[in-house]
Design an enzyme around this catalytic site. Structure first.
Site, PDB file in Angstrom:
ATOM      1  N   LYS A  95      48.941  -7.441  24.218  1.00 36.06           N
ATOM      2  CA  LYS A  95      47.581  -7.572  23.710  1.00 36.06           C
ATOM      3  C   LYS A  95      47.153  -9.003  23.976  1.00 36.06           C
ATOM      4  CE  LYS A  95      44.681  -7.663  19.639  1.00 36.06           C
ATOM      5  NZ  LYS A  95      44.628  -7.783  18.153  1.00 36.06           N
ATOM      6  N   GLY A 156      39.290 -10.322  10.626  1.00 39.34           N
ATOM      7  CA  GLY A 156      39.518 -10.581   9.217  1.00 39.34           C
ATOM      8  C   GLY A 156      38.293 -10.546   8.326  1.00 39.34           C
ATOM      9  N   ALA A 183      39.484  -5.424  15.432  1.00 38.98           N
ATOM     10  CA  ALA A 183      38.997  -6.526  14.593  1.00 38.98           C
ATOM     11  C   ALA A 183      37.717  -6.178  13.851  1.00 38.98           C
ATOM     12  CB  ALA A 183      38.785  -7.800  15.402  1.00 38.98           C
ATOM     13  N   GLY A 184      37.663  -6.635  12.591  1.00 35.49           N
ATOM     14  CA  GLY A 184      36.465  -6.506  11.778  1.00 35.49           C
ATOM     15  C   GLY A 184      36.363  -5.256  10.942  1.00 35.49           C
ATOM     16  N   ASN A 205      44.369  -4.639  10.747  1.00 34.46           N
ATOM     17  CA  ASN A 205      45.473  -5.249  10.027  1.00 34.46           C
ATOM     18  C   ASN A 205      45.075  -5.587   8.592  1.00 34.46           C
ATOM     19  OD1 ASN A 205      47.794  -8.000  10.833  1.00 34.46           O
ATOM     20  ND2 ASN A 205      47.663  -6.723   9.055  1.00 34.46           N
ATOM     21  N   THR A 206      44.142  -6.528   8.447  1.00 35.98           N
ATOM     22  CA  THR A 206      43.820  -7.091   7.133  1.00 35.98           C
ATOM     23  C   THR A 206      43.363  -6.036   6.137  1.00 35.98           C
ATOM     24  OG1 THR A 206      43.141  -9.114   8.274  1.00 35.98           O
ATOM     25  CG2 THR A 206      42.510  -8.901   5.972  1.00 35.98           C
TER      26      THR A 206
END
Length: 262
Positions: A95, A156, A183-184, A205-206
């Site tokens: 990645k 994040g 992301a986001g 992830n977050t």
């Protein structure tokens, strides 16, 4: 879903950072049904016991590892990290992240294309973290990438899909290319929306790692993605500006005048 030459059943990819404990990480990975997790090389740096324990945990989960170049700000750093990751993890997958702005963590798309071209020529199978820009996407494909990972919002933030028009246009323009929103994503509804737009998968992830109940949130995201895929396949109605009654007005009972016999 086919990513390079690998068939993947789950359309949810997970990061492995920020979890409160290894046990919670393992529980979330299992609950999500994911088959691919991203791992930063920095977590394995130094060969200490913590790194070895983490690697054993990932190995025992039986998932495919997608190493990333998180934190790299130049072509040289990203390419060097990719080479180290291939040696450590034994995979050609990478990645590719080349960050251009520290506040938004927006990709440096010029450096990203250059790094992608170098790595693809060296046999890497590159998953570039990019924006929704059509021209950048075209350059990445010309460089040899066969998968694109446009952001939904800055890493994040949990803001969801910031540029619906741009993402929809990207999906329509590259209809045959696997596209993974990266992301986001902050809520299961964001993931469902991405799938309803026709994207192939979501990487996050977050939103799971920092939830009050990461395992429960992992289950919620898995369900949301399944719902989004099913909704897309069922050919949803087109939105419209004007109201239209869902109950037909024709054939309704007609009441005559009221007669007062008093």
């Amino acid at each position: 879903m086919q990513l390079y030459d690998v068939n993947i059943a789950s359309r949810l990819l997970l990061g492995t950072a920020q979890y409160p404990s290894p046990a919670v990480l393992a529980g979330a990975v299992k609950a999500s049904g994911t088959e691919v997790v991203t791992v930063s090389l920095r977590r394995e740096a130094g060969g200490n016991q913590h790194g070895q324990a983490f690697w054993r945990l990932i190995s025992e989960l039986g998932v495919r590892v997608l190493p990333n170049t998180a934190g790299c700000h130049s072509v040289k750093d990203a390419v060097t990290t990719a080479h180290m990751a291939r040696e450590v993890f034994g995979t050609a997958w990478i990645k590719l992240e080349v960050i251009g702005d520290n506040d938004t963590l927006c990709p440096d798309v010029l450096a990203l294309v250059e790094a992608a071209r170098i790595l693809c020529s060296e046999g890497f199978e590159v998953f570039p973290y990019t924006t929704e820009d059509l021209v950048v996407a075209e350059r990445l494909l010309e460089a040899g990438c066969k998968v694109l990972m446009p952001w939904g919002a800055p890493i994040g933030t949990g803001l969801g899909l910031n540029n619906i028009y741009g993402l929809r246009t990207l999906r329509a323009h590259f209809a045959e290319v696997p596209l993974i929103v990266d992301a986001g994503i902050g809520l299961p509804s964001h993931a469902a929306h991405a799938m309803e737009l026709g994207f192939d998968a979501v990487l996050l992830n977050t939103a799971i790692a920092r939830a009050g109940d990461p395992v429960g949130m992992a289950k919620a995201f898995a369900s949301a993605i399944a719902a989004g895929v099913a909704g897309r396949a069922a050919d949803p109605m087109e939105p419209r500006d004007m109201a239209r009654p869902s109950t037909p007005v024709f054939g309704l009972a007609s009441l005559g005048p009221v007669i007062n016999y008093g």
